[in-house]
Design an enzyme around this catalytic site. Structure first.
Site, PDB file in Angstrom:
ATOM      1  N   SER A  23       0.837  -1.215   0.000  1.00 51.82           N
ATOM      2  CA  SER A  23       0.000   0.000   0.000  1.00 51.82           C
ATOM      3  C   SER A  23       0.867   1.259   0.000  1.00 51.82           C
ATOM      4  CB  SER A  23      -0.884   0.029   1.252  1.00 51.82           C
ATOM      5  OG  SER A  23      -1.802  -1.023   1.227  1.00 51.82           O
ATOM      6  N   ARG A 123     -14.044  -6.797 -10.370  1.00 51.13           N
ATOM      7  CA  ARG A 123     -14.178  -6.190  -9.037  1.00 51.13           C
ATOM      8  C   ARG A 123     -14.961  -4.872  -9.078  1.00 51.13           C
ATOM      9  NH1 ARG A 123      -8.588  -6.529  -6.029  1.00 51.13           N
ATOM     10  NH2 ARG A 123      -9.931  -5.929  -4.291  1.00 51.13           N
ATOM     11  N   ASP A 315      -6.743  -7.781   5.023  1.00 44.62           N
ATOM     12  CA  ASP A 315      -5.960  -8.620   4.101  1.00 44.62           C
ATOM     13  C   ASP A 315      -5.403  -9.870   4.774  1.00 44.62           C
ATOM     14  OD1 ASP A 315      -6.433  -6.893   2.024  1.00 44.62           O
ATOM     15  OD2 ASP A 315      -4.522  -5.834   2.210  1.00 44.62           O
ATOM     16  N   ARG A 387      -2.946 -14.215  -1.702  1.00 38.43           N
ATOM     17  CA  ARG A 387      -2.974 -14.435  -0.243  1.00 38.43           C
ATOM     18  C   ARG A 387      -3.572 -15.799   0.118  1.00 38.43           C
ATOM     19  NH1 ARG A 387      -0.975  -9.574   1.326  1.00 38.43           N
ATOM     20  NH2 ARG A 387      -1.916  -7.717   0.388  1.00 38.43           N
TER      21      ARG A 387
HETATM   22  C1  S3P Z   1      -5.588  -1.239   0.228  1.00 38.44           C
HETATM   23  C2  S3P Z   1      -6.785  -1.214   0.879  1.00 38.44           C
HETATM   24  C3  S3P Z   1      -7.571  -2.423   1.191  1.00 38.44           C
HETATM   25  C4  S3P Z   1      -6.753  -3.700   1.016  1.00 38.44           C
HETATM   26  C5  S3P Z   1      -5.907  -3.678  -0.216  1.00 38.44           C
HETATM   27  C6  S3P Z   1      -4.958  -2.498  -0.214  1.00 38.44           C
HETATM   28  C7  S3P Z   1      -4.894   0.040  -0.045  1.00 38.44           C
HETATM   29  O1  S3P Z   1      -8.699  -2.481   0.336  1.00 38.44           O
HETATM   30  O2  S3P Z   1      -7.598  -4.820   1.006  1.00 38.44           O
HETATM   31  O3  S3P Z   1      -5.145  -4.872  -0.317  1.00 38.44           O
HETATM   32  O4  S3P Z   1      -3.701   0.029  -0.369  1.00 38.44           O
HETATM   33  O5  S3P Z   1      -5.545   1.082   0.081  1.00 38.44           O
HETATM   34  P1  S3P Z   1     -10.038  -1.654   0.675  1.00 38.44           P
HETATM   35  O6  S3P Z   1      -9.621  -0.273   0.855  1.00 38.44           O
HETATM   36  O7  S3P Z   1     -10.933  -1.829  -0.513  1.00 38.44           O
HETATM   37  O8  S3P Z   1     -10.594  -2.304   1.891  1.00 38.44           O
END
Ligand code: S3P
Length: 438
Positions: A23, A123, A315, A387
């Protein structure tokens, strides 16, 4: 297509460095690209998802260099310096790239097409299209899915937005669009989601200080290139934290793991289950707390996971499900319907896989119930989800016989060195192409 075979293993006694946080790596590239001057990103994750973001900016005229492993420099072009890409931006499997870029590109003066692989094209993107349209963006989709055509626009308008789902991706898309909007954009979250965009913006912005309201953004923010140090990814570390907790005699040290309080719920959940995890050498990496984690093996017990902890561990549920499968008693997960719209439907994927390995597990609309027991050997499908593949690879270490995991290529999206590091610390995983014998 790659298979993994994971064999029962003994204690994990080692020290390991996990690759950079996915992220934070995405956000460092994005802010670096639209800042003035150079950004140097140290410890960046060189996984496929992050490289998809990097390639997208290269196609929009941003100079990028990779002077040595784990380091990327980005020559910022300023907020209005991106150029129209000559072809659609293919973001592969990466939901973060697509949702955040949709926000960032909504305020550009040129058209862009964003696309990805079959999983990404299925998605939900309506969750970003809806608030961005309210800001004045013009986005065409295929029934709220990618490919997305983001039309050039002269200026967005700031909005007040109350997030309907706890999603850092949606929040960040609106924040990035807010950098291109007239007036102020403010966001209210029902439940706190990961706040890396807020922390990164504070590092890059000339006018933000400690006291700035993180979720109020205005179009006059000026961004300046930075040196960003990326913490190691707690989501990747979680696989080995569970492995070390479950393999008797383990003592594992994981270096410089990001422990941002909006991301560390997995540590809380595992500790409530009985895990022995301690933190030392706490430091700051570009507004993000990091520390070394020391994990000792211990007995784990089933718990009812608090709904308050779901967003902060979103996650990590595939590997938490493996911990639950090896714990004594029942673990119940609720309030986690978001798991159904990740890279796969992670509720179905985990329940099907655990049942195939002799564990009693059942789905609910927004979660799962898992009764701990002896995980047996067998074959599971990862549903093309990185994952899910890594969670079952760790399960193989504690199972009574080997586990074969089909369709594991996508591990490279978030953790390209997973098998190598897993084997270095004591797991026993081999990788093979489906056309060969394993
Ligand atoms: C992420 C936010 C999460 C996470 C993803 C990475 C990000 O998703 O599941 O792997 O980097 O902002 P959501 O914001 O849709 O919950």
């Amino acid at each position: 297509m790659t298979y993994l075979v994971s064999k029962p293993s003994s204690a994990l006694i080692s020290e390991a460095t996990i690759p950079g946080d996915k992220s934070i790596s995405h956000r460092a590239i994005m802010f670096g690209a639209i800042a003035e001057g150079q950004t140097r990103i140290e410890g960046i994750l060189e996984g496929e998802d992050v490289l998809a973001t990097l390639n997208a900016f290269e196609l929009m005229g941003v100079g990028v260099d990779r002077p040595c492993p784990g380091v990327v420099t980005v020559e910022g072009v300023g907020k209005y310096g991106l150029s129209e890409p000559v072809r659609p931006l293919d973001l592969g499997n990466s939901g973060t790239s697509m949702r955040l870029l949709t926000g960032l590109l909504a305020g550009q003066r040129f058209d862009t097409v964003l696309t990805g692989d079959e999983s990404l094209k299925s998605r939900p993107m309506g969750r970003v299209i809806e608030p961005l349209s309210e800001m004045g963006a013009d986005i065409e989709s295929q029934d709220n899915c990618a490919p997305l055509l983001i039309k050039g626009c002269s200026e967005l308008q700031g909005i007040q937005y109350v997030l309907p789902v706890a999603s850092a991706q949606v929040k960040s898309a609106v924040m990035l669009a807010g950098l291109y909007a007239s007036g102020e954009t403010s966001i209210v979250e029902p439940v706190a989601s990961r706040d890396h965009t807020e922390r990164m913006l504070r590092a890059f912005s000339q006018k933000r200080s400690e006291g700035s309201k993180a979720l109020r953004i205005s179009g006059d923010e000026k961004l300046v290139g930075q040196i960003v140090r990326v913490p190691s990814d707690i989501s990747s570390a979680a696989f080995f934290i569970v492995g070390a907790s479950l393999l008797p005699g383990s003592e594992l040290v994981l270096k410089r793991i990001g422990i941002n309080p909006t991301r560390d719920a997995v540590l809380r959940i595992l500790t409530q289950m009985g895990a022995k995890i301690s933190r030392s050498d706490i430091q700051d990496f570009t507004n993000e707390p990091v520390c070394d984690l020391v994990v000792h093996s211990s007995e784990l017990y089933g718990i009812d996971i608090s709904i308050q902890d779901v967003a902060g561990a979103i996650d990590e549920f595939p590997i938490i499900a493996v911990a639950a499968a090896a714990a004594t008693g029942i673990t119940r997960i609720r309030g986690a319907a978001e798991l159904r719209v990740k890279e796969s439907d992670r509720i179905t994927a985990m329940v099907n896989g655990l049942c195939a390995l002799g564990i009693e597990a059942s789905e609910t609309p927004d979660g799962m119930d898992i009764t701990g027991g002896q995980i047996k050997g067998g074959q599971v499908d990862s549903y093309g989800d990185h994952r899910i593949a890594m969670a079952f690879a760790v399960a193989g270490g504690i199972a009574s016989a080997e586990i074969k995991i089909c369709d594991a290529d996508n591990i490279a999206t978030s953790f390209p060195d997973f098998v190598e590091i897993a084997n270095q610390i004591g797991l026993n995983i081999s990788e093979s192409d489906s056309t060969e014998d394993v």
